[in-house]
Design a protein around this motif. Sequence first.
Motif, PDB file in Angstrom:
ATOM      1  N   GLN A  13      21.468  13.032 -11.040  1.00  0.00           N
ATOM      2  CA  GLN A  13      22.450  12.262 -10.259  1.00  0.00           C
ATOM      3  C   GLN A  13      22.919  11.008 -10.985  1.00  0.00           C
ATOM      4  O   GLN A  13      23.860  10.355 -10.553  1.00  0.00           O
ATOM      5  CB  GLN A  13      21.818  11.818  -8.929  1.00  0.00           C
ATOM      6  CG  GLN A  13      21.386  12.925  -8.021  1.00  0.00           C
ATOM      7  CD  GLN A  13      22.562  13.552  -7.316  1.00  0.00           C
ATOM      8  OE1 GLN A  13      23.428  12.857  -6.814  1.00  0.00           O
ATOM      9  NE2 GLN A  13      22.624  14.865  -7.326  1.00  0.00           N
ATOM     10  N   MET A  14      22.234  10.657 -12.047  1.00  0.00           N
ATOM     11  CA  MET A  14      22.494   9.364 -12.667  1.00  0.00           C
ATOM     12  C   MET A  14      23.692   9.436 -13.589  1.00  0.00           C
ATOM     13  O   MET A  14      23.575   9.228 -14.792  1.00  0.00           O
ATOM     14  CB  MET A  14      21.248   8.892 -13.424  1.00  0.00           C
ATOM     15  CG  MET A  14      20.087   8.559 -12.509  1.00  0.00           C
ATOM     16  SD  MET A  14      18.506   8.514 -13.337  1.00  0.00           S
ATOM     17  CE  MET A  14      18.386   6.860 -13.892  1.00  0.00           C
ATOM     18  N   GLN A  15      24.840   9.751 -13.009  1.00  0.00           N
ATOM     19  CA  GLN A  15      26.012   9.844 -13.863  1.00  0.00           C
ATOM     20  C   GLN A  15      26.931   8.658 -13.639  1.00  0.00           C
ATOM     21  O   GLN A  15      27.107   8.201 -12.530  1.00  0.00           O
ATOM     22  CB  GLN A  15      26.758  11.149 -13.589  1.00  0.00           C
ATOM     23  CG  GLN A  15      26.184  12.267 -14.425  1.00  0.00           C
ATOM     24  CD  GLN A  15      26.314  13.612 -13.761  1.00  0.00           C
ATOM     25  OE1 GLN A  15      27.081  13.759 -12.809  1.00  0.00           O
ATOM     26  NE2 GLN A  15      25.580  14.581 -14.251  1.00  0.00           N
ATOM     27  N   VAL A  16      27.498   8.212 -14.739  1.00  0.00           N
ATOM     28  CA  VAL A  16      28.373   7.054 -14.668  1.00  0.00           C
ATOM     29  C   VAL A  16      29.800   7.545 -14.500  1.00  0.00           C
ATOM     30  O   VAL A  16      30.263   8.383 -15.261  1.00  0.00           O
ATOM     31  CB  VAL A  16      28.255   6.219 -15.956  1.00  0.00           C
ATOM     32  CG1 VAL A  16      29.191   5.029 -15.899  1.00  0.00           C
ATOM     33  CG2 VAL A  16      26.818   5.776 -16.137  1.00  0.00           C
ATOM     34  N   SER A  17      30.472   7.037 -13.465  1.00  0.00           N
ATOM     35  CA  SER A  17      31.858   7.461 -13.279  1.00  0.00           C
ATOM     36  C   SER A  17      32.796   6.497 -14.017  1.00  0.00           C
ATOM     37  O   SER A  17      32.356   5.469 -14.533  1.00  0.00           O
ATOM     38  CB  SER A  17      32.196   7.519 -11.803  1.00  0.00           C
ATOM     39  OG  SER A  17      32.510   6.230 -11.350  1.00  0.00           O
ATOM     40  N   ARG A  46      30.835   2.431 -11.700  1.00  0.00           N
ATOM     41  CA  ARG A  46      30.042   2.949 -10.610  1.00  0.00           C
ATOM     42  C   ARG A  46      28.967   3.893 -11.160  1.00  0.00           C
ATOM     43  O   ARG A  46      29.246   4.731 -12.004  1.00  0.00           O
ATOM     44  CB  ARG A  46      30.957   3.690  -9.633  1.00  0.00           C
ATOM     45  CG  ARG A  46      30.296   3.990  -8.325  1.00  0.00           C
ATOM     46  CD  ARG A  46      31.296   4.226  -7.216  1.00  0.00           C
ATOM     47  NE  ARG A  46      32.126   3.062  -6.924  1.00  0.00           N
ATOM     48  CZ  ARG A  46      31.692   1.910  -6.444  1.00  0.00           C
ATOM     49  NH1 ARG A  46      30.397   1.730  -6.216  1.00  0.00           N
ATOM     50  NH2 ARG A  46      32.506   0.921  -6.189  1.00  0.00           N
ATOM     51  N   GLY A  47      27.752   3.721 -10.675  1.00  0.00           N
ATOM     52  CA  GLY A  47      26.659   4.574 -11.125  1.00  0.00           C
ATOM     53  C   GLY A  47      25.899   4.017 -12.315  1.00  0.00           C
ATOM     54  O   GLY A  47      24.897   4.591 -12.725  1.00  0.00           O
ATOM     55  N   GLU A  48      26.363   2.915 -12.880  1.00  0.00           N
ATOM     56  CA  GLU A  48      25.645   2.362 -14.030  1.00  0.00           C
ATOM     57  C   GLU A  48      24.373   1.644 -13.586  1.00  0.00           C
ATOM     58  O   GLU A  48      24.316   1.066 -12.495  1.00  0.00           O
ATOM     59  CB  GLU A  48      26.539   1.368 -14.780  1.00  0.00           C
ATOM     60  CG  GLU A  48      27.427   2.021 -15.801  1.00  0.00           C
ATOM     61  CD  GLU A  48      27.882   1.034 -16.866  1.00  0.00           C
ATOM     62  OE1 GLU A  48      27.324   1.072 -17.974  1.00  0.00           O
ATOM     63  OE2 GLU A  48      28.783   0.230 -16.573  1.00  0.00           O
ATOM     64  N   ARG A  49      23.327   1.708 -14.436  1.00  0.00           N
ATOM     65  CA  ARG A  49      22.110   0.935 -14.207  1.00  0.00           C
ATOM     66  C   ARG A  49      21.988  -0.040 -15.365  1.00  0.00           C
ATOM     67  O   ARG A  49      21.754   0.370 -16.506  1.00  0.00           O
ATOM     68  CB  ARG A  49      20.864   1.831 -14.190  1.00  0.00           C
ATOM     69  CG  ARG A  49      20.741   2.730 -12.984  1.00  0.00           C
ATOM     70  CD  ARG A  49      21.373   4.078 -13.166  1.00  0.00           C
ATOM     71  NE  ARG A  49      21.026   4.688 -14.447  1.00  0.00           N
ATOM     72  CZ  ARG A  49      21.764   5.607 -15.042  1.00  0.00           C
ATOM     73  NH1 ARG A  49      22.902   6.018 -14.507  1.00  0.00           N
ATOM     74  NH2 ARG A  49      21.395   6.115 -16.191  1.00  0.00           N
ATOM     75  N   ARG A 176      27.015  -0.506  -1.832  1.00  0.00           N
ATOM     76  CA  ARG A 176      27.451   0.360  -2.925  1.00  0.00           C
ATOM     77  C   ARG A 176      26.907  -0.151  -4.249  1.00  0.00           C
ATOM     78  O   ARG A 176      26.941   0.542  -5.245  1.00  0.00           O
ATOM     79  CB  ARG A 176      28.974   0.414  -2.949  1.00  0.00           C
ATOM     80  CG  ARG A 176      29.543   0.755  -1.581  1.00  0.00           C
ATOM     81  CD  ARG A 176      31.023   0.887  -1.618  1.00  0.00           C
ATOM     82  NE  ARG A 176      31.427   2.062  -2.385  1.00  0.00           N
ATOM     83  CZ  ARG A 176      32.701   2.378  -2.620  1.00  0.00           C
ATOM     84  NH1 ARG A 176      33.663   1.593  -2.192  1.00  0.00           N
ATOM     85  NH2 ARG A 176      33.004   3.466  -3.307  1.00  0.00           N
ATOM     86  N   GLY A 206      21.892   7.642  -7.805  1.00  0.00           N
ATOM     87  CA  GLY A 206      23.218   7.269  -8.290  1.00  0.00           C
ATOM     88  C   GLY A 206      23.687   5.895  -7.862  1.00  0.00           C
ATOM     89  O   GLY A 206      24.880   5.597  -7.911  1.00  0.00           O
ATOM     90  N   THR A 208      24.618   2.077  -8.084  1.00  0.00           N
ATOM     91  CA  THR A 208      24.995   1.115  -9.126  1.00  0.00           C
ATOM     92  C   THR A 208      24.025  -0.056  -9.045  1.00  0.00           C
ATOM     93  O   THR A 208      23.872  -0.651  -7.985  1.00  0.00           O
ATOM     94  CB  THR A 208      26.422   0.599  -8.877  1.00  0.00           C
ATOM     95  OG1 THR A 208      27.265   1.699  -8.611  1.00  0.00           O
ATOM     96  CG2 THR A 208      26.928  -0.198 -10.052  1.00  0.00           C
TER      97      THR A 208
END
Lengths: 262, 432
Positions: A13-17, A46-49, A176, A206, A208
């Motif tokens: 799920q850890m995808q960066v949009s 969005r989705g970045e760690r 979010r 997922g 952010t």
Amino acid sequence: MNEEINREIDRSQMQVSDEVAIQITGMNKWYGAFHVLKDINLTVNRGERIVVCGPSGSGKSTLIRCINRLEVHQEGSIIVDGTELSSDLKNIDKIRSEVGMCFQHFNLFPHLTILENCTLAPIWVRNVPKKEAEETAMHFLEKVKIPEQADKYPGQLSGGQQQRVAIARSLCMKPRIMLFDEPTSALDPEMISEVLDTMIELAEEGMTMICVTHEMGFARKVANRVIFMDAGQIVEENEPEQFFTNPQSERTQLFLSQILGH
Amino acid sequence: MANQSYVRTEMLGEKPPPSSQVGIFKWVMENLFSSIPNIIMSVLSIWAVYYVLSGFMPWFFQSSWDATSLSGCREHIAQKYGEGVEGACWAVIRERWPQLVFGFYPRELYWRPVAALILLFVAISPILFTSVPRKILLFSMVYPFLGFFLLWGGSIWLPLSAMAGFVIGYFALGMLPKMIGSLGATIAAGVLPIIYWLLISGPVISGLNSIAPIGIESIDSDQMGGFMLSITIGVTGIALSLPIGVLLALGRQSPLLIVKTICVTFIEFIRGVPLITLLFVASVLLNYFLPPGTNFDLVLRVMIMVTFFAAAYMAEVIRGGLAALPKGQYEAADALGLDYWKATRLIIMPQALKISIPNIVSNFIGLFKDTTLVSIVGLLDPMGLSRAILADQNWNGIVWELYAFIAILFWVFTFGMSRYSMYLERKLKTSH
């Protein structure tokens, strides 16, 4: 490495949009005459760690506290979820209810039970009916694995449990974006991993996330970008593998050798 | 060399304490006779308590309850306990009891203050104890007007009209936000009732009085006195000084410069002036500031001053509580998106007030005892009455009995407050 993370991490799920969650451009901040943040430019998708590290006093906490305007910046712009942070109170409240934050010292409300801590903001900010808010709260308390503590007060819980409640409290607002300000620095070593586990689970779903932390094991395994700050500036920014094995700047090398050297 | 390695194979359970650690004998040995200095102190203390009580008790109990003058008392005691015995003359309390309690309130109307006092207990019960049904809070809101009506009497339209002002403010706060925003509604809720009270309520009251003159006999404030007066002033001061103090404390911390300046000036001025000065202002000067022709009741004026005085102190006590809260509480409330008033009401104030409970109750107790100062501006509270009683030829020379009685009555009330505060602290304790 400070803390071993033994479990397998699910990256599905850890995808960066491509969608931008936070955009900071040319941001400067002063405390009186002291220039704490200097020309910060940062885009978070969005989705970045993102893990922010650096020596104390480097401005890393101040940076993430600017994102939900606990600190006010003087120059440049911060756009969160398409809304620009300005002195307009409506924008601030909107952004704050979209952005969850966890603090070093948890900052739970000691006069309320765990459940009340979690339902307070949904009820009073989002006007969620009490029953529904309690169901949501129990859902997230189960997620952080302490549903049985719901009727206790924060003072009766251990540090690690309190920090997990703080995470659940933020999640109840369905944010979010999550900001973590040194979430494990005030914890005893044996409690750090329970909090990190909770954070990893969030990442796997997922969320952010921007984390100020010195947990390099967490940074290496979960982050997709590590930012090193010193003297109020972003000194180096890289993928974790590159950042740890091949740091470019001298400051970064020195910092890494100090925290990883023993 | 001995082997230093040791591994515990099973953890130890708990055992009951040895017999020397329990029981009354242990308590006495530990607390009274544990060492030579302790033994000396214990003996000295027991002797001191005996010495005081042996002087006091005979005076207290070898007393006279029925006589109509001090000399009557003395004769009575000499007959009963022998010549030369000094005893208390409680007869004065018995004879003057109605006066000490009600002042010069008309005897046939005593039921009114008594009813007001009983209803007071009903009205404060849901505020003091969470187990009381919440619906009684509605009565608590009506009580101030009902209490005023019972004590002062007069036309029923005056308290009803005063209440109508609050109702207008309440509806402004409830209905207007949708039309003119919450800030506008807050201002309207403050301004509309004032406009109503100043401009509209006067004609409305006189109109209603001429149509339907409903009311009970009106009592002047110079007929009020005794403990009734102390309790009326004390309870009003206590009930109003807390909310006003909270607002002043918040105003003092406000980033809005004008609000802050007004609050700081008010607090520092009122706190810097002796209460007696303020009471003289109330009794003498205040009439000059009011529109000519208004005859504002002296007791009400004194109540306003006592409330202001207590509110200024209260503001500083609560400011102490606010300062003791960690900054993280404000930040956590902000980070969750709570606005200023919600954060203050739900997060900040409950904690600040809880920290301040001992100080708040100390202030309440001080305020209640300070009501005796009103005797200086001519109001006949128990202290004022005691002076009048001492001036009476029959009781001339009596001192101890009256003051002891007044002290005991005040003590009963203040001790009750102090106990309640300890109960509240225990109840609100949320950590181990």
